[in-house]
Design a protein around this motif. Structure first.
Motif, PDB file in Angstrom:
ATOM      1  N   GLY A   1       0.804  -1.213   0.000  1.00  0.00           N
ATOM      2  CA  GLY A   1       0.000   0.000   0.000  1.00  0.00           C
ATOM      3  C   GLY A   1       0.835   1.259   0.000  1.00  0.00           C
ATOM      4  O   GLY A   1       2.043   1.227  -0.230  1.00  0.00           O
ATOM      5  N   SER A   2       0.163   2.344   0.288  1.00  0.00           N
ATOM      6  CA  SER A   2       0.781   3.668   0.221  1.00  0.00           C
ATOM      7  C   SER A   2       0.587   4.422   1.521  1.00  0.00           C
ATOM      8  O   SER A   2      -0.456   4.306   2.161  1.00  0.00           O
ATOM      9  N   PRO A   3       1.579   5.237   1.877  1.00  0.00           N
ATOM     10  CA  PRO A   3       1.394   6.094   3.048  1.00  0.00           C
ATOM     11  C   PRO A   3       0.472   7.253   2.689  1.00  0.00           C
ATOM     12  O   PRO A   3       0.427   7.675   1.527  1.00  0.00           O
ATOM     13  N   PRO A   4      -0.243   7.786   3.666  1.00  0.00           N
ATOM     14  CA  PRO A   4      -0.974   9.025   3.397  1.00  0.00           C
ATOM     15  C   PRO A   4       0.018  10.099   2.948  1.00  0.00           C
ATOM     16  O   PRO A   4       1.149  10.141   3.428  1.00  0.00           O
ATOM     17  N   ILE A   5      -0.385  10.947   2.025  1.00  0.00           N
ATOM     18  CA  ILE A   5       0.510  11.978   1.474  1.00  0.00           C
ATOM     19  C   ILE A   5       1.085  12.849   2.589  1.00  0.00           C
ATOM     20  O   ILE A   5       2.243  13.239   2.542  1.00  0.00           O
TER      21      ILE A   5
ATOM     22  N   ARG B   1       0.220   2.206   9.721  1.00  0.00           N
ATOM     23  CA  ARG B   1      -1.188   2.023   9.346  1.00  0.00           C
ATOM     24  C   ARG B   1      -2.046   2.855  10.277  1.00  0.00           C
ATOM     25  O   ARG B   1      -1.667   3.148  11.400  1.00  0.00           O
ATOM     26  N   ASP B   2      -3.215   3.196   9.774  1.00  0.00           N
ATOM     27  CA  ASP B   2      -4.145   4.004  10.570  1.00  0.00           C
ATOM     28  C   ASP B   2      -4.617   3.202  11.762  1.00  0.00           C
ATOM     29  O   ASP B   2      -4.713   1.980  11.701  1.00  0.00           O
TER      30      ASP B   2
ATOM     31  N   SER C   1       4.801  -0.702  11.929  1.00  0.00           N
ATOM     32  CA  SER C   1       5.562   0.492  12.320  1.00  0.00           C
ATOM     33  C   SER C   1       6.849   0.623  11.518  1.00  0.00           C
ATOM     34  O   SER C   1       7.306  -0.313  10.874  1.00  0.00           O
ATOM     35  N   LEU C   2       7.399   1.809  11.587  1.00  0.00           N
ATOM     36  CA  LEU C   2       8.670   2.138  10.942  1.00  0.00           C
ATOM     37  C   LEU C   2       9.520   2.893  11.945  1.00  0.00           C
ATOM     38  O   LEU C   2       9.042   3.802  12.626  1.00  0.00           O
ATOM     39  N   ARG C   3      10.789   2.479  12.026  1.00  0.00           N
ATOM     40  CA  ARG C   3      11.744   3.203  12.873  1.00  0.00           C
ATOM     41  C   ARG C   3      12.807   3.795  11.959  1.00  0.00           C
ATOM     42  O   ARG C   3      13.437   3.092  11.171  1.00  0.00           O
TER      43      ARG C   3
END
Length: 159
Positions: A59-63, A157-158, A99-101
Motif C-alpha cells: 500500500g501507500s502512506p498518506p501523502i 497504518r491508521d 511500524s517504521l523506525r
C-alpha cells in the motif's frame, strides 16, 4: 561555488516540492527510495550509509505522512551537516509489522538537548512536532563531543 550550490539547493528543493505535491505519494517502497535519494543528496561529500531492515508494508502512506517523513529526514540531516561537522552519518530504516523506525546517527560534535530546546532555534522542536503529527515518537540522544542519535518511530497504518 556558492552560486552553483544555491542553484543546486533550489533545484533539489523544487524537485522535493513537486514530489510532495503529487496527488499520490506512491508506495511505502517509493517513500523508502525517496528517503535514500535525499540522504545521498544532503550528505554529498560526507561519508554516509543508508541501511534498511525488514520490508515496507503493502500500500501507500498518506501523502501527509510522506511529506512529514521527508521533512523530518531533511531537517535531521541538514542539522547534522550544518552544526555537527560529522565524519560519518548513518541512516537506518527498520520496517516492523505496523511500524517504521528511522534512525539518524552522526559522529559529530554533539550537543546538550535540554539546552538546545531552550535556544531560539526551532530544529529540535520541529522534529518533535513532526513526530507528533505522524502519531509517533522522537528521541534525541546527544552530548557534547559524542555525536547525536535521532530516533523516530511511527505507525505505518491508521489506528
Amino acid at each position: 561555488t556558492s552560486l552553483s550550490e544555491a542553484a543546486r539547493d533550489t533545484l533539489d528543493n523544487m524537485r522535493d516540492m513537486v514530489w510532495l505535491l503529487a496527488p499520490v505519494a506512491g508506495t511505502w517502497s517509493d517513500l523508502e527510495s525517496r528517503l535514500e535519494n535525499i540522504t545521498d543528496r544532503i550528505l554529498e561529500g560526507v561519508e554516509h550509509q543508508f541501511t534498511r531492515e525488514g520490508d515496507p508494508p503493502p500500500g501507500s502512506p498518506p501523502i501527509e505522512w510522506a511529506r512529514e517523513m521527508v521533512l523530518f529526514l531533511k531537517e535531521s540531516l541538514t542539522n547534522a551537516r550544518k552544526h555537527a561537522s560529522p565524519d560519518h552519518v548513518t541512516v537506518k530504516l527498520h520496517w516492523q509489522p505496523g511500524s517504521l523506525r528511522l534512525t539518524v546517527i552522526d559522529d559529530g560534535t554533539g550537543f546538550n538537548p535540554p539546552v538546545a530546546r531552550q535556544s531560539t532555534g526551532r530544529g529540535l522542536r520541529n522534529l518533535e512536532a513532526r513526530a507528533k503529527s505522524l502519531r509517533g515518537s522522537c528521541r534525541i540522544d546527544s552530548a557534547p563531543g559524542n555525536g547525536t542519535t535521532i530516533l523516530l518511530t511511527i505507525p505505518t497504518r491508521d489506528p
